[in-house]
Scaffold this active site. Structure first.
Site, short mmCIF file in Angstrom:
data_model
loop_
_atom_site.label_atom_id
_atom_site.label_comp_id
_atom_site.label_asym_id
_atom_site.label_seq_id
_atom_site.Cartn_x
_atom_site.Cartn_y
_atom_site.Cartn_z
NE ARG A 93 -1.39 18.46 18.14
CZ ARG A 93 -0.37 18.17 16.78
NH1 ARG A 93 0.05 18.24 15.67
NH2 ARG A 93 -0.25 16.76 16.52
CD GLU A 152 -9.15 2.33 13.97
OE1 GLU A 152 -10.10 2.66 13.93
OE2 GLU A 152 -7.70 3.03 13.11
CE LYS A 177 -6.22 8.31 18.48
NZ LYS A 177 -5.83 9.13 19.16
#
Length: 445
Positions: free
Chosen positions: A293, A200, A116
């Protein structure tokens, strides 16, 4: 077109991929665990191979067993579905090293988006908005506390290698930060083998909106509209709809352009999803992650755009042009997906069991992608998803009407299920008005 396809998954998504493969005349090969031998996806495949016992690590995540099954059956390609090995770059490389076609993005794109923090940095460099947060993993608790103080509370503490809503916690002050950091880090080490933690900004009132992208065989990346995914429990989705009732034409244009930039930044091929957080008050949105995906909720995009995303995946993997004109994509109507899970409708705790009654709703604008039939058993070894009830209509109001009727008509007994929750949600004023956010389920409880 690919001639034979091994589906490295189970349940509803395996059954759904097999359905498209057989429609296209592609030989469909299933792999299954010992406890799944009697499920519909196994019996509906042209050929099936048992790859191990119930434990996912010994069956659906057993790369060697799956590659051996592909060799023994003469499969030409492997489709991983979602979950399990679908975002495992090493498996993708092993598939291609074995001379097989990987129905998914390139392994380096999976790697790039799998972390990430790396993904955030790549997206920021590509001009995709990202929320305030760390550009490197928090090395230890003190560094995490310092980062949170700089970003400003509340903050989200996230496993850098996580996905699917797992490995996340919210800290509203330093004391909570110290607790959540240790919790998330230990979870990440246990589940993902990587204890890296990202800090974050956390947005208490936010919507979760994502864009379906498709990287074509000729190198272009196209965006197939957005999906609203804000009805969630434990950061995991329960309902998705397209288009989002929160997105104006101007905002949609910005969303889709950002998603295309995200895909182009990693030379994306095949199906993927760019997930974002939207502040409904300001209209600002921020990159959350890219899922490399096919998504669980892909049917709502299929119904709005009139395409089969699995077919498009197979065409990209085979080096073929899409069935649609990328320059003339026109969405029509509205679609809503409800995830029918084997869980109680109040606390959402798993409730597996043998299915004694299973009668799916039918009618115009009603589609059910299911993994089970009456007589099957939902075991505790896998995700609780039993089926996806998907409805569509000329507009959101018609789709909501059809959803209410379909939920009422769905007859299901044996395992616990969340149909009662959906009946409640569809009468909820926030949801009916389309003015909900990710806190709607907690407010209903």
């Amino acid at each position: 077109m690919i001639e034979s396809l091994l589906v490295a998954n189970r349940g509803e998504i395996a059954r759904r991929i097999i359905r498209t493969a057989k429609r296209l005349g592609v030989r469909a090969i299933a792999v299954h665990s010992e406890v799944d031998a009697g499920l519909p996806f196994v019996t509906e495949a042209d050929e099936a191979v048992c790859v191990g016992p119930a434990s996912p690590a010994q069956s659906y995540r057993n790369a060697e067993a799956i590659l051996a099954a592909a060799r023994s059956t003469g499969a030409q390609a492997i489709h991983p579905g979602y979950g399990f090995l679908s975002e495992n770059a090493e498996f993708a490389r092993a598939v291609e090293a074995g001379g097989l076609i990987w129905v998914g993005p390139r392994a380096d794109a999976i790697d790039a988006m799998g972390d990430k923090i790396n993904a955030r940095n790549l997206m920021a460099a590509a001009g995709v908005p990202v929320a305030p947060g760390t550009t490197d993993p928090a090395a230890d608790l003190d560094e995490a506390v310092a980062a949170a103080a700089e970003i400003g509370y509340p903050v989200m503490v996230k496993a850098a290698a996580g996905g699917g809503g797992m490995g996340m916690g919210v800290a509203t002050d330093e004391a909570a930060m110290r607790t959540e950091y240790d919790k998330v880090r230990s979870f990440a080490e246990r589940m993902f083998g990587d204890g890296s933690v990202l800090i974050e900004r956390y947005f208490p009132r936010v919507r979760h909106v994502e864009v379906q992208i498709l990287g074509l065989a000729d190198g272009r990346v196209v965006a197939l509209g957005e999906r609203e995914c804000s009805v969630q429990r434990r950061n995991q989705k329960l309902v998705e709809e397209s288009p989002s009732p929160a997105v104006s034409p101007e905002l949609r244009s910005r969303f889709l352009a950002a998603a295309v930039r995200a895909g182009e930044a990693v030379k994306y091929r095949n199906a993927g999803t760019v997930e974002c957080l939207l502040d409904p008050t300001t209209g600002e949105f921020f990159f959350l992650e890219m899922n490399t995906r096919l998504q669980v909720e892909h049917p709502v995009t299929e119904l709005v755009y009139g395409i089969d995303l699995v077919e498009e995946q197979l065409r990209v993997a085979a080096g073929l042009a899409p069935t649609f004109d990328p320059d003339a994509l026109t969405p029509r109507g509205h679609a809503i997906e409800l995830r029918i899970n084997a869980e109680d409708p109040k606390r959402f705790l798993p409730g597996p069991g043998s299915i004694t009654t299973w009668v799916e709703p039918t009618g115009e604008g009603v589609r059910v992608d299911s993994g089970y039939v009456a007589g099957n058993t939902v075991t505790p070894f896998y995700d609780s998803l039993m089926a996806k009830l998907v409805v569509s209509g000329k507009d959101r109001a018609e789709a909501l009407d059809r959803a209410r009727s379909a939920v009422a008509e769905f007859q299901l007994a044996g395992p616990k299920n969340n149909l009662a929750f959906f009946a409640e949600l569809l009468e909820n004023q926030e949801f009916q008005a389309g003015e909900y956010d990710t806190g709607i389920v907690s407010r209903m409880r």
